[in-house]
Every structure is written in structure tokens, then in C-alpha cells.
Design a protein around this motif. Structure first.
Motif, short mmCIF file in Angstrom:
data_model
loop_
_atom_site.label_atom_id
_atom_site.label_comp_id
_atom_site.label_asym_id
_atom_site.label_seq_id
_atom_site.Cartn_x
_atom_site.Cartn_y
_atom_site.Cartn_z
N TRP A 185 41.15 37.05 30.31
CA TRP A 185 41.71 37.85 29.17
C TRP A 185 41.32 39.40 29.23
O TRP A 185 42.17 39.92 28.67
CB TRP A 185 40.84 37.27 27.81
CG TRP A 185 39.48 37.48 28.02
CD1 TRP A 185 38.27 36.55 28.48
CD2 TRP A 185 38.85 38.54 27.64
NE1 TRP A 185 37.35 37.20 28.43
CE2 TRP A 185 37.33 38.41 27.94
CE3 TRP A 185 38.94 39.85 27.07
CZ2 TRP A 185 36.43 39.50 27.58
CZ3 TRP A 185 38.16 40.94 26.89
CH2 TRP A 185 36.82 40.75 26.95
N ARG A 186 40.44 39.48 29.98
CA ARG A 186 40.58 41.23 30.26
C ARG A 186 41.62 41.81 30.85
O ARG A 186 42.12 42.97 30.49
CB ARG A 186 39.12 41.40 31.16
CG ARG A 186 37.98 41.03 30.80
CD ARG A 186 36.80 40.97 31.61
NE ARG A 186 35.54 40.51 31.16
CZ ARG A 186 35.17 39.13 31.11
NH1 ARG A 186 36.14 38.39 31.67
NH2 ARG A 186 34.06 38.81 30.84
N ASP A 187 42.16 41.03 31.74
CA ASP A 187 43.41 41.35 32.47
C ASP A 187 44.42 41.42 31.36
O ASP A 187 45.42 42.33 31.48
CB ASP A 187 43.64 40.62 33.72
CG ASP A 187 42.73 40.70 34.73
OD1 ASP A 187 42.11 41.75 34.83
OD2 ASP A 187 42.49 39.49 35.52
N ILE A 188 44.75 40.25 30.60
CA ILE A 188 45.57 40.27 29.57
C ILE A 188 45.60 41.69 28.70
O ILE A 188 46.72 42.33 28.42
CB ILE A 188 45.67 39.10 28.75
CG1 ILE A 188 45.77 37.98 29.60
CG2 ILE A 188 46.48 39.18 27.40
CD1 ILE A 188 45.32 36.56 28.74
N VAL A 189 44.49 41.77 28.53
CA VAL A 189 44.09 43.40 27.59
C VAL A 189 44.77 44.55 28.35
O VAL A 189 45.46 45.30 27.99
CB VAL A 189 42.95 43.53 27.11
CG1 VAL A 189 42.79 45.00 26.50
CG2 VAL A 189 42.32 42.34 26.25
N GLN A 190 44.42 44.63 29.78
CA GLN A 190 44.99 45.76 30.41
C GLN A 190 46.32 45.64 30.51
O GLN A 190 46.94 46.62 30.67
CB GLN A 190 44.23 45.53 32.00
CG GLN A 190 42.68 45.94 31.82
CD GLN A 190 42.04 46.06 33.21
OE1 GLN A 190 42.33 45.23 34.12
NE2 GLN A 190 41.26 46.80 33.48
N PHE A 191 47.02 44.63 30.81
CA PHE A 191 48.49 44.45 30.65
C PHE A 191 49.02 45.09 29.66
O PHE A 191 50.12 45.90 29.57
CB PHE A 191 48.84 42.81 31.03
CG PHE A 191 48.96 42.58 32.63
CD1 PHE A 191 50.23 42.55 33.15
CD2 PHE A 191 47.83 42.36 33.31
CE1 PHE A 191 50.27 42.27 34.63
CE2 PHE A 191 47.82 42.20 34.66
CZ PHE A 191 49.12 41.92 35.40
N LEU A 192 48.61 44.48 28.48
CA LEU A 192 49.07 45.11 27.09
C LEU A 192 48.85 46.45 26.62
O LEU A 192 49.79 46.97 26.50
CB LEU A 192 48.42 44.42 26.11
CG LEU A 192 48.59 42.57 26.12
CD1 LEU A 192 47.77 42.05 24.89
CD2 LEU A 192 50.23 42.48 25.46
N MET A 193 47.59 47.13 27.34
CA MET A 193 47.26 48.23 27.20
C MET A 193 48.46 49.29 27.93
O MET A 193 48.59 50.61 27.82
CB MET A 193 45.79 48.53 27.45
CG MET A 193 45.01 48.14 26.40
SD MET A 193 43.23 48.62 26.57
CE MET A 193 42.40 48.35 25.16
N SER A 194 48.99 48.62 29.21
CA SER A 194 49.72 49.27 29.91
C SER A 194 51.12 49.43 29.61
O SER A 194 52.25 50.07 30.19
CB SER A 194 49.63 48.78 31.55
OG SER A 194 48.12 48.89 31.95
N GLY A 195 51.52 48.21 28.75
CA GLY A 195 52.85 48.39 28.06
C GLY A 195 53.44 47.18 28.35
O GLY A 195 54.84 47.00 28.13
N SER A 196 52.99 46.16 28.67
CA SER A 196 53.65 44.68 28.79
C SER A 196 53.40 43.75 27.62
O SER A 196 52.27 43.78 27.09
CB SER A 196 52.71 44.08 29.86
OG SER A 196 53.53 42.56 30.03
N GLN A 197 54.53 43.32 26.92
CA GLN A 197 54.46 42.80 25.71
C GLN A 197 53.85 41.45 25.80
O GLN A 197 53.06 41.00 25.21
CB GLN A 197 55.73 42.51 25.00
CG GLN A 197 56.35 44.12 24.39
CD GLN A 197 57.12 44.82 25.23
OE1 GLN A 197 56.99 44.58 26.49
NE2 GLN A 197 58.19 45.53 24.86
N ILE A 198 54.27 40.47 26.80
CA ILE A 198 53.71 39.39 27.30
C ILE A 198 53.23 39.42 28.65
O ILE A 198 53.40 40.30 29.65
CB ILE A 198 54.71 38.04 27.05
CG1 ILE A 198 56.02 38.40 28.20
CG2 ILE A 198 55.23 38.07 25.82
CD1 ILE A 198 56.90 37.11 28.12
#
Length: 397
Positions: A271-284
Motif C-alpha cells: 500500500w505504501r507503493d500505491i500511495v507513491q504511485f498516486l502521488m507521482s501521478g498514476s490514477q490506478i
């Protein structure tokens, strides 16, 4: 009330975590397990008209590698590598579509989305497969221009072979986008010179989204036998590659904003990586390697972890932190001047910072290390190696 839902290319997903196209989505039975575990969607194993790519899956092999790139025995470290040889969906398209239709029906019952994935060996094949997927009821379609395995097979022109030829890739994208009414997303290979430029060309050709990115090609010898693992070159990815993936997500978002949606994959472990992906600009976020290592339940654990993170931070929707790190990114020339500061009350005088300083700024003292400020550039090496929290700080001048 926490809302983890996201609108992706006009399609609502109940959370941003999607099971990526791989063995966990090989057939309807596997895809149902992903949905039951908590994934908001599944991307089916790539349907293909290439007999060679279907046959390769029957010989699929993979290994989980540790930080020394040796096969893990039992415990798999967090920053593992997935080293594998595989192919695309086992069934012929007309047979695999039965798996798709069954999963689409199941997904509707469970509030989950099925995304089709296709790979052909000629342009008309891409068009025909895309129409089959649309007729099967999928609301989104991913074109697999990134699979590394065809690059390692003679005479197979699909996957990464297409993704490295921008003109061919755009020609196929345009043909498919004109042939179907559902949004088209392109899964690209990271092994090109400029994914920002490529993403722009795909946008012009009719793509609604890009999936950043598929895996690299690697080669790992076994020093005990003198032979390569799983007989030769193979696709390689996993949690270790996350910073490379996030780099491209950030750059594509900064260049195209909301004109081009982004699905992030290759590197998401928890989940930490999911947050980082979202914060970087990935919607899913498409997850694969960790699921292959730990099983389907891993998906649900990460959805719950994301929800707990949002609750603890006071976030009620993904929009509140989506793209925040990308928006805050600075060019090198715009970075502030900083200096190191040592708290003598906390410094253990271990000397680690002295070894990590190449500006002659960290100075050995009797009771604690001290900073020669005129030499310090604020690089942070001392901060990184200091074993005592708070003993070394990096502050803005």
C-alpha cells in the motif's frame, strides 16, 4: 467517510488497485480470485492470435531473486526481483473470450471491472481482437506493446517488438482506437529512449491512457553451475524497479496533465507503493509480482492498508493527494541551499558521517562531530548514514 474510488478514462473503479495482466489473471477462475480478494479490477492475461506466444506460456518459468540475484529459498525479501519467462493467454481468442465474458458477468456482481488485454502479430489482428474484446463487454482495452518475451523469440512481431517501433505502434493504436468505442490504453516497454515523447505520439494516435511500464529484459548467471537461470534471458521486474517507473509517471504527467490518463505498474509491492504511485501521478496501480509471490489475499491487504493510511492522515478522497509529489518536484537549478546540523547531545561520535562526507565538512570532535559550514553543500550523505535519529539534520540556509 473515506472514498477510494477513482474515475479512470470515464470508468469508475472502487479503489485504485488492479491486478495486472499475468498468471494471476490467466483465466476466469484466477480473475475471480483477484476480485474476491479486493481488487477493483483485473487486466486479463493478454489474448493473442500468435500460436508461438500461447505455446510459450505452457513452458512458463519464474524465479524470485534476492538482493544478490540468487534464487530465494523460503523468505522473499521486500526488494526482490521477479525473473521470468512466460507468454500470453493459453487459449485461442474464440475460446478465451468465454473466460472474458464469464469474468465480466462476475465483475458486475462484485463491483469490479474487467479490462481486456490483446497482442497480435499484424495490424488487422490487433483490430479484430479489439472488436472481440469490446463485444465481450469490457469497458477498457489495454494494448500490450511492452511484453519482453517476443524480443527473445525469432519471428514473433508483437509486444516489445511493437513498442520499440513508434511508427508501427502509433499506426496500430490509431487503427484500434478508430475501430472500437471503448477507451484504449497502451502498455509500453521501458526499453526505449523517451517514454514522454512516445506517450505524446500515442495520445495523438487516439490513446486515452498509457500503462507505465512493462518489464525489462535481464540475464542472470548461476555462479555454481555456470549456466543462466531458467535457461537464458528473461523478463525482469519487481519492487526494486519502482523509482524508475515513478520517474516516467512523473514526467508523463507533468507533460500531458489530465489529457492522458496513467496506469502505473512494475514496482508496486504494498500500500505504501500505491500511495507513491498516486502521488507521482498514476490514477490506478497494476500489481503483479507481489501477488505472484504471496497469493491473492495480498491484494485485499493493500486495499485495507491504503484505507488506513488515508484515515490516519485525514484524507477522505484520493484527489486530496493525487499528483502532489509530482506537483512539488523541482528542477536541479531550483533546489534550495541547505546545510548539515549536528545535535551534540544526540551525536554518538561513531564517525560514519566522516566517511560519507566528500566536502570535508564533517569534522571529528572530542565529544561529537561538528560541521565546517563553509565546506558543507547539504548533500545529505551524513544524514543518511547517521544511526541516531535527530543527531544530524539537513536545514535550509
Amino acid at each position: 467517510m473515506i472514498d477510494t474510488s477513482i474515475d479512470f478514462c470515464g470508468v469508475r473503479l472502487k479503489n485504485p488497485l488492479v491486478a495486472a495482466s499475468a498468471e494471476p489473471t490467466l483465466n476466469a477462475a484466477n480473475m475471480k480470485k483477484c476480485i474476491d480478494a479486493g481488487a477493483s479490477g483485473v487486466i486479463a492475461k493478454t489474448m493473442t492470435d500468435s500460436p508461438a506466444m500461447r505455446e510459450l506460456t505452457q513452458k512458463a518459468k519464474w524465479r524470485f531473486l534476492n538482493e544478490r540475484h540468487e534464487v530465494c529459498r523460503g523468505k522473499v525479501p521486500r526488494c526482490f526481483s521477479l525473473y521470468s519467462r512466460s507468454g500470453l493467454a493459453l487459449e485461442q481468442p474464440e475460446d478465451f473470450m468465454a473466460e472474458i465474458r464469464e469474468t465480466v458477468r462476475y465483475g458486475k456482481e462484485k463491483d469490479a471491472v474487467v479490462i481486456g488485454s490483446i497482442g497480435s502479430i499484424e495490424k488487422q489482428g490487433w483490430v479484430d481482437l479489439s472488436k472481440q474484446m469490446e463485444d465481450g463487454g469490457v469497458p477498457l482495452l489495454e494494448l500490450n506493446f511492452g511484453c519482453p518475451h517476443p524480443k527473445l523469440m525469432e519471428g514473433v512481431k508483437t509486444g516489445m517488438n511493437v513498442g520499440q517501433d513508434f511508427d508501427v505502434a502509433c499506426d496500430i493504436t490509431r487503427a484500434v482506437a478508430e475501430a472500437v468505442d471503448i477507451p484504449v490504453m497502451i502498455k509500453v516497454t521501458p526499453q526505449v529512449s523517451d517514454l514522454v515523447q512516445f506517450s505524446g505520439k500515442l495520445l495523438e494516435a487516439g490513446a486515452s491512457a498509457v500503462t507505465l511500464t512493462n518489464r525489462f529484459i535481464g540475464f542472470v548467471p548461476d555462479i555454481e553451475t555456470g549456466k543462466p537461470l531458467i535457461y537464458g534471458q528473461a523478463g525482469i521486474g519487481g519492487p526494486w524497479v519502482k523509482p524508475l517507473t515513478l520517474r516516467w509517471i512523473n514526467e508523463v504527467r507533468q507533460e500531458y496533465g489530465d489529457r492522458l490518463a496513467i496506469a502505473g505498474t512494475n514496482g508496486a509491492y504494498d500500500w505504501r507503493d500505491i500511495v507513491q504511485f498516486l502521488m507521482s501521478g498514476s490514477q490506478i496501480v497494476e500489481m503483479c509480482s507481489a501477488v505472484m509471490c504471496y497469493g491473492y489475499d495480498w491484494l485485499g491487504k493493500q486495499v485495507r492498508g491504503l484505507e488506513q493510511f488515508m484515515e490516519q492522515r485525514g484524507y477522505t478522497s484520493l484527489d486530496q493527494f493525487f499528483g502532489c509529489a509530482s506537483d512539488a518536484a523541482l528542477q536541479y537549478a531550483d533546489m534550495p541551499m541547505e546545510k548539515a546540523r549536528v545535535n551534540p547531545d544526540l551525536c554518538s561520535n561513531c564517525g560514519r558521517c566522516l566517511k560519507a562526507c566528500f566536502s570535508d565538512a564533517m569534522q571529528e570532535g572530542e565529544g561529537s562531530t561538528w560541521v565546517k559550514e563553509e565546506n558543507c553543500v547539504g548533500c545529505g550523505g551524513c544524514y543518511s548514514v547517521c544511526p541516531v535519529h535527530g543527531a544530524v539534520e539537513i536545514v535550509t540556509c
